[in-house]
Each structure stands twice: as C-alpha cells, then as structure tokens.
Design a protein around this motif. Structure first.
Motif, PDB file in Angstrom:
ATOM      1  N   GLY A 162      43.397  36.446  48.365  1.00  0.00           N
ATOM      2  CA  GLY A 162      42.485  36.913  49.391  1.00  0.00           C
ATOM      3  C   GLY A 162      41.294  35.990  49.487  1.00  0.00           C
ATOM      4  N   ASP A 163      40.551  36.079  50.586  1.00  0.00           N
ATOM      5  CA  ASP A 163      39.319  35.297  50.710  1.00  0.00           C
ATOM      6  C   ASP A 163      38.148  36.248  50.945  1.00  0.00           C
ATOM      7  OD1 ASP A 163      39.319  36.001  53.437  1.00  0.00           O
ATOM      8  OD2 ASP A 163      40.295  34.139  54.057  1.00  0.00           O
ATOM      9  N   SER A 193      45.201  38.544  42.817  1.00  0.00           N
ATOM     10  CA  SER A 193      45.338  37.676  41.647  1.00  0.00           C
ATOM     11  C   SER A 193      44.460  36.441  41.762  1.00  0.00           C
ATOM     12  CB  SER A 193      46.805  37.253  41.474  1.00  0.00           C
ATOM     13  OG  SER A 193      47.631  38.373  41.270  1.00  0.00           O
ATOM     14  N   GLU A 194      44.149  36.056  43.007  1.00  0.00           N
ATOM     15  CA  GLU A 194      43.371  34.833  43.230  1.00  0.00           C
ATOM     16  C   GLU A 194      42.493  34.980  44.463  1.00  0.00           C
ATOM     17  OE1 GLU A 194      44.166  30.017  43.950  1.00  0.00           O
ATOM     18  OE2 GLU A 194      45.840  31.434  43.924  1.00  0.00           O
ATOM     19  N   ILE A 195      41.266  34.548  44.372  1.00  0.00           N
ATOM     20  CA  ILE A 195      40.371  34.488  45.519  1.00  0.00           C
ATOM     21  C   ILE A 195      40.198  33.027  45.912  1.00  0.00           C
ATOM     22  CG2 ILE A 195      38.022  34.914  46.360  1.00  0.00           C
ATOM     23  CD1 ILE A 195      37.905  37.342  44.532  1.00  0.00           C
ATOM     24  N   VAL A 196      40.481  32.723  47.169  1.00  0.00           N
ATOM     25  CA  VAL A 196      40.441  31.339  47.634  1.00  0.00           C
ATOM     26  C   VAL A 196      39.308  31.160  48.642  1.00  0.00           C
ATOM     27  CG1 VAL A 196      42.915  31.063  47.257  1.00  0.00           C
ATOM     28  CG2 VAL A 196      42.086  31.760  49.513  1.00  0.00           C
ATOM     29  N   VAL A 216      37.370  43.218  48.342  1.00  0.00           N
ATOM     30  CA  VAL A 216      38.331  42.376  47.622  1.00  0.00           C
ATOM     31  C   VAL A 216      37.812  42.206  46.200  1.00  0.00           C
ATOM     32  CG1 VAL A 216      39.466  40.132  47.486  1.00  0.00           C
ATOM     33  CG2 VAL A 216      39.000  41.159  49.721  1.00  0.00           C
ATOM     34  N   VAL A 217      38.661  42.459  45.227  1.00  0.00           N
ATOM     35  CA  VAL A 217      38.255  42.302  43.833  1.00  0.00           C
ATOM     36  C   VAL A 217      39.344  41.571  43.076  1.00  0.00           C
ATOM     37  CG1 VAL A 217      39.162  44.596  43.216  1.00  0.00           C
ATOM     38  CG2 VAL A 217      37.429  43.508  41.768  1.00  0.00           C
ATOM     39  N   LYS A 218      38.964  40.636  42.273  1.00  0.00           N
ATOM     40  CA  LYS A 218      39.942  39.868  41.505  1.00  0.00           C
ATOM     41  C   LYS A 218      40.375  40.652  40.277  1.00  0.00           C
ATOM     42  CE  LYS A 218      40.856  35.363  39.407  1.00  0.00           C
ATOM     43  NZ  LYS A 218      40.325  34.020  39.085  1.00  0.00           N
TER      44      LYS A 218
END
Length: 222
Positions: A162-163, A193-196, A216-218
């Motif tokens: 997610g961003d 799993s990943e924030i881009v 959104v939370v990692k």
C-alpha cells in the motif's frame, strides 16, 4: 498532504467501539488480517457483529476474537469445519448469534453496500429456511428472494502493498473479500506487508483505490 499511514496496529483499531459491525477479510487463513485482529483483541471492544466468510480456524485470528467473548453476532457463509471448535462451542452454548448467508449472496450483499444498491433479488435460498421472512418475487418464471446490503462501521483487510494514499495491491487469492469490504465500510483499515512510495504501484495493478481506504498500517515483523 494526504497520508493515511498509521504508525501502529494499536492506533489503527483504537476507535473501534462496542457494538460495532466489523468486516474481516479472509478466505480461511488466506488474506486474514491476523495482526489487526490481535490488536482488536488487545483493544477490548465487545458486542461486535463480525462479517466474514467463515467463523474462524483453530485458536488464532478470528477464532481468538470469538474465544475472547468479544463477538455478539457473526454473519458468514461457512461457520463449521474440522477446526472451528471455538465457534461450535459458543454456538451450542447459545453465546453467539449466527446469520447464515450463502457465499455468493454474502459477497453480493457486501458489494451492494459499497455500490449504493438498496437490495437485490437472487434465486439462491428461495424455498429454504434462509428465505423465511424475506420478500419474494416471481421474475420471468423464476422465484427470487430479496436480499439486503451489509454495511459496516469498520473493515479489517489484508493487502500485500500500500502507499500513503491508501492504494492497495493484493497477493493472488488473498484479495478475496478485501476490495468489496473496503467499499462497504465507513472506515477501512488495511494491514500491509510493505508500504511503498507514491508512484511505485502500477496504476493498472491497483485493485483497491485509496478513496475506499482510510488507514494503512504495516504489519509488524513476527
């Protein structure tokens, strides 16, 4: 600047209130936001109505939420399987309410809420106990049952990436109910799993646009 990233899982679920309707993504363990569920258990909200495809596996994730006695009612399509002993015990003891919905109807009821549809007619369930008390109609020689949309206060879903705008991509079948649940809830919380960085997600591959996601939370490393 739009930034929907929440620093911790605890902050992401902090305002889920007693009596809330919470959609939880997942098809069994695939796509189940276990970290968000664990945070919700620790947060302690009670008398919840949970919308999920099934009623938990083993003793973790959704089953753990049920075991903590935080769920008053569950709306699902597949409540019993070999390792659904937590739900089974609660149901037999009369400690949890079940609304059984065929899987296709469940998906469409959630989708209808997100699309602003007030209800729809389906042949699935006609002539069974599931149709009791519901409006029926004969359309082109076939009997249909009126089903209502399912709205939620919150949706807990799991995505791969997610961003900060809330755009999401999923890993294969782990997307399952995630996209429609995000649309049907007032507040969609995505565990990723990943924030881009913005622009790293190919627009053609974004499944859930950020307009449907509020947080959104990692996922914390195990």
């Amino acid at each position: 600047m739009i930034n929907k990233i929440i620093p911790t899982l605890e902050e992401a679920v902090a305002d889920i209130h007693d009596g809330a309707t919470v959609m939880i993504g997942g098809f069994g363990n695939a796509g189940m936001p276990s970290a968000l569920i664990d945070a919700l258990i620790a947060q302690g909200a009670r008398d919840l109505t949970i919308v999920n495809n099934n009623a938990g596996n083993g003793d973790t994730g959704l089953a753990a939420l049920l075991k903590a006695r935080q769920v008053r009612k569950i709306i699902c399509s597949f409540p019993r399987q070999t390792d659904s002993h937590v739900f089974d015990a609660l149901y037999r003891a009369g400690e949890i309410e079940l609304e059984l919905t065929p899987q296709g109807n469940l998906a469409e009821r959630i989708r209808a809420a997100g699309a602003g549809i007030g209800g729809f007619f389906t042949p699935t369930g006609y002539g069974t106990l599931l149709a009791e008390g519901k409006e029926t109609r004969l359309i082109d020689g076939r009997h249909y049952v009126l089903e209502s949309p399912i709205h939620a206060d919150f949706a807990l879903i799991k995505a791969l990436r997610g961003d900060r705008w809330g755009n999401l991509v999923y890993r294969k079948t782990a997307r399952n109910f995630g996209p429609i649940m995000a649309m049907a809830a007032k507040c969609a919380i995505a565990q990723v799993s990943e924030i881009v960085e913005l622009g790293e997600l190919d627009p053609e591959n974004i499944v859930t646009p950020g307009i449907f996601v509020q947080r959104v939370v990692k996922q914390e490393a195990a």
